[in-house]
Every structure is written in structure tokens, then in C-alpha cells.
Design a protein around this motif. Structure first.
Motif, PDB file in Angstrom:
ATOM      1  N   GLN A  97       0.735  -1.275  -0.003  1.00 23.33           N
ATOM      2  CA  GLN A  97      -0.106   0.114   0.059  1.00 23.33           C
ATOM      3  C   GLN A  97       0.938   1.215  -0.049  1.00 23.33           C
ATOM      4  OE1 GLN A  97      -1.690  -1.288   3.514  1.00 23.33           O
ATOM      5  NE2 GLN A  97      -0.533   0.029   4.877  1.00 23.33           N
ATOM      6  N   TYR A  98       0.227   2.448  -0.192  1.00 24.77           N
ATOM      7  CA  TYR A  98       0.970   3.579   0.202  1.00 24.77           C
ATOM      8  C   TYR A  98       0.360   4.311   1.427  1.00 24.77           C
ATOM      9  CZ  TYR A  98       2.793   3.076  -4.499  1.00 24.77           C
ATOM     10  OH  TYR A  98       3.181   2.441  -5.644  1.00 24.77           O
ATOM     11  N   GLU A  99       1.427   5.026   2.107  1.00 24.51           N
ATOM     12  CA  GLU A  99       0.870   5.687   3.371  1.00 24.51           C
ATOM     13  C   GLU A  99       1.608   6.810   3.468  1.00 24.51           C
ATOM     14  OE1 GLU A  99       1.697   3.241   6.718  1.00 24.51           O
ATOM     15  OE2 GLU A  99       0.492   1.660   6.425  1.00 24.51           O
ATOM     16  N   GLU A 100       1.208   7.660   4.390  1.00 22.02           N
ATOM     17  CA  GLU A 100       1.694   9.257   4.448  1.00 22.02           C
ATOM     18  C   GLU A 100       3.123   9.216   5.103  1.00 22.02           C
ATOM     19  OE1 GLU A 100       0.520  13.171   6.503  1.00 22.02           O
ATOM     20  OE2 GLU A 100      -1.015  11.974   6.244  1.00 22.02           O
ATOM     21  N   ILE A 101       3.825   9.864   4.694  1.00 22.77           N
ATOM     22  CA  ILE A 101       5.149   9.772   5.187  1.00 22.77           C
ATOM     23  C   ILE A 101       5.138  10.784   6.490  1.00 22.77           C
ATOM     24  CG2 ILE A 101       7.597  10.945   4.948  1.00 22.77           C
ATOM     25  CD1 ILE A 101       7.569  10.157   1.914  1.00 22.77           C
ATOM     26  N   PRO A 102       5.940  10.391   7.743  1.00 20.34           N
ATOM     27  CA  PRO A 102       5.966  11.098   8.985  1.00 20.34           C
ATOM     28  C   PRO A 102       6.263  12.704   8.487  1.00 20.34           C
ATOM     29  CG  PRO A 102       6.998   9.406   9.257  1.00 20.34           C
ATOM     30  CD  PRO A 102       6.998   9.111   7.678  1.00 20.34           C
ATOM     31  N   HIS A 103       5.531  13.510   9.403  1.00 15.54           N
ATOM     32  CA  HIS A 103       5.667  15.047   9.024  1.00 15.54           C
ATOM     33  C   HIS A 103       7.202  15.792   9.007  1.00 15.54           C
ATOM     34  CE1 HIS A 103       4.100  19.069   8.615  1.00 15.54           C
ATOM     35  NE2 HIS A 103       4.902  19.436   9.522  1.00 15.54           N
ATOM     36  N   PRO A 104       7.892  15.119   9.880  1.00 13.15           N
ATOM     37  CA  PRO A 104       9.322  15.764   9.904  1.00 13.15           C
ATOM     38  C   PRO A 104      10.140  15.419   8.543  1.00 13.15           C
ATOM     39  CG  PRO A 104       9.070  14.699  11.992  1.00 13.15           C
ATOM     40  CD  PRO A 104       7.921  14.444  11.174  1.00 13.15           C
ATOM     41  N   GLU A 105       9.922  14.176   8.180  1.00 11.66           N
ATOM     42  CA  GLU A 105      10.349  13.600   6.581  1.00 11.66           C
ATOM     43  C   GLU A 105       9.651  14.452   5.739  1.00 11.66           C
ATOM     44  OE1 GLU A 105      10.923   9.449   6.210  1.00 11.66           O
ATOM     45  OE2 GLU A 105      11.230   9.299   8.269  1.00 11.66           O
ATOM     46  N   GLN A 106       8.430  14.670   5.487  1.00  7.27           N
ATOM     47  CA  GLN A 106       7.885  15.668   4.505  1.00  7.27           C
ATOM     48  C   GLN A 106       8.549  16.767   4.552  1.00  7.27           C
ATOM     49  OE1 GLN A 106       3.532  15.689   4.106  1.00  7.27           O
ATOM     50  NE2 GLN A 106       3.308  13.762   5.007  1.00  7.27           N
ATOM     51  N   GLN A 107       8.876  17.433   5.636  1.00  7.94           N
ATOM     52  CA  GLN A 107       9.317  18.642   5.722  1.00  7.94           C
ATOM     53  C   GLN A 107      10.752  18.675   5.236  1.00  7.94           C
ATOM     54  OE1 GLN A 107       7.643  21.470   6.377  1.00  7.94           O
ATOM     55  NE2 GLN A 107       5.921  20.281   6.806  1.00  7.94           N
ATOM     56  N   ALA A 108      11.449  17.654   5.352  1.00  4.75           N
ATOM     57  CA  ALA A 108      12.958  17.755   4.787  1.00  4.75           C
ATOM     58  C   ALA A 108      13.029  17.692   3.270  1.00  4.75           C
ATOM     59  CB  ALA A 108      13.737  16.334   5.493  1.00  4.75           C
ATOM     60  N   LEU A 109      11.961  16.787   2.987  1.00 10.23           N
ATOM     61  CA  LEU A 109      11.802  16.548   1.584  1.00 10.23           C
ATOM     62  C   LEU A 109      11.525  17.645   0.807  1.00 10.23           C
ATOM     63  CD1 LEU A 109       9.995  12.869   1.187  1.00 10.23           C
ATOM     64  CD2 LEU A 109      12.230  13.416   0.343  1.00 10.23           C
ATOM     65  N   MET A 110      10.349  18.430   1.221  1.00 13.20           N
ATOM     66  CA  MET A 110      10.213  19.740   0.551  1.00 13.20           C
ATOM     67  C   MET A 110      11.249  20.767   0.641  1.00 13.20           C
ATOM     68  SD  MET A 110       6.047  19.630   2.164  1.00 13.20           S
ATOM     69  CE  MET A 110       6.005  21.444   2.571  1.00 13.20           C
ATOM     70  N   ALA A 111      11.953  20.824   1.734  1.00 13.61           N
ATOM     71  CA  ALA A 111      13.017  21.916   1.858  1.00 13.61           C
ATOM     72  C   ALA A 111      14.188  21.604   0.752  1.00 13.61           C
ATOM     73  CB  ALA A 111      13.562  21.684   3.288  1.00 13.61           C
ATOM     74  N   GLU A 112      14.367  20.068   0.560  1.00 12.82           N
ATOM     75  CA  GLU A 112      15.349  19.720  -0.120  1.00 12.82           C
ATOM     76  C   GLU A 112      14.969  19.938  -1.684  1.00 12.82           C
ATOM     77  OE1 GLU A 112      16.743  15.407  -2.052  1.00 12.82           O
ATOM     78  OE2 GLU A 112      16.624  15.737   0.055  1.00 12.82           O
TER      79      GLU A 112
END
Length: 123
Positions: A97-112
Motif C-alpha cells: 500500500q501507500y501511506e503518508e510519510i511522517p511529518h518531519p520527513e515531509q518537511q525535509a523532502l520539501m526543503a530539499e
């Protein structure tokens, strides 16, 4: 050109209101290991953000550990499992399945992504 700009602005506004999230593939993993290695294997899976579902005895001295694990943490698993079990463990995985990435990791991906995009815009 005006329609293109209006469409881009409308899409951006709709995306902001929808509050999108980043999803990651989650693998269904079956790990067959000797009984004396079960604790180490489960500990390693927990470090990889796994959700252990069940332990099933296969044969005398063998146990199957079923878990769901984010795919991003499984890249070196074959090598790590070999090390933990001294070459006696096996595993099989497939996308569950697909699940939401934990919020801190989402923030790191968005910053990158933002950093990469600004670097491309400068060139």
C-alpha cells in the motif's frame, strides 16, 4: 498566455486548499529466520519503522516474521539480514500500500525540493 497563467494560478490555489501530503510505498515483508535470530531481526525491522504483524513457526528452529515496512528503509536489507542471521535468513517483499510519510520527513523532502528548484532557477 493569459489562460495558461490563470490555469496555473487556479491549480496552485486548489493544491494549497487540498493540503496535499507525500505518500511512500509500504512493503509487505516476510522474513524467515532461525529462532535464535528472531529478536535481532524484529529489532532491526523496528528501527526501519516496521509494523510487525505476526510471528509464525515454520518448522522446528525456524520462524516467519510478517511486517509492513516503508520501502525507503529496505534498500540494504538483504545485506543487513545476511549479517544478522549469518547468512541463514531469507526474505520476500512486495508493495502492499501507500501511506503518508511522517511529518518531519515531509518537511525535509520539501526543503530539499525547494533548494533544488531555486538552484535550477539560478542557472
Amino acid at each position: 498566455m493569459a489562460f495558461k497563467t490563470a490555469g496555473a494560478l487556479a491549480l496552485r490555489a486548489a493544491a494549497e486548499k487540498a493540503q496535499p501530503v507525500v505518500l511512500e510505498p509500504v512493503m509487505q515483508v516476510q522474513v524467515d529466520v532461525p529462532d535464535e535470530c528472531v529478536g535481532d531481526v524484529v529489532g532491526d525491522l523496528n528501527v526501519r519503522r516496521a509494523a510487525s504483524k505476526a510471528w509464525t513457526p515454520l518448522a522446528p528452529g525456524k520462524t516467519r516474521v510478517n511486517a509492513t515496512v516503508p520501502m525507503s528503509t529496505m534498500m540494504r536489507y538483504a545485506l543487513d539480514l545476511r549479517s544478522i542471521t549469518k547468512g541463514r535468513g531469507r526474505f520476500h517483499q512486495h508493495v502492499a500500500q501507500y501511506e503518508e510519510i511522517p511529518h518531519p520527513e515531509q518537511q525535509a523532502l520539501m526543503a530539499e525540493y525547494a533548494k533544488k528548484r531555486s538552484a535550477e532557477a539560478e542557472h
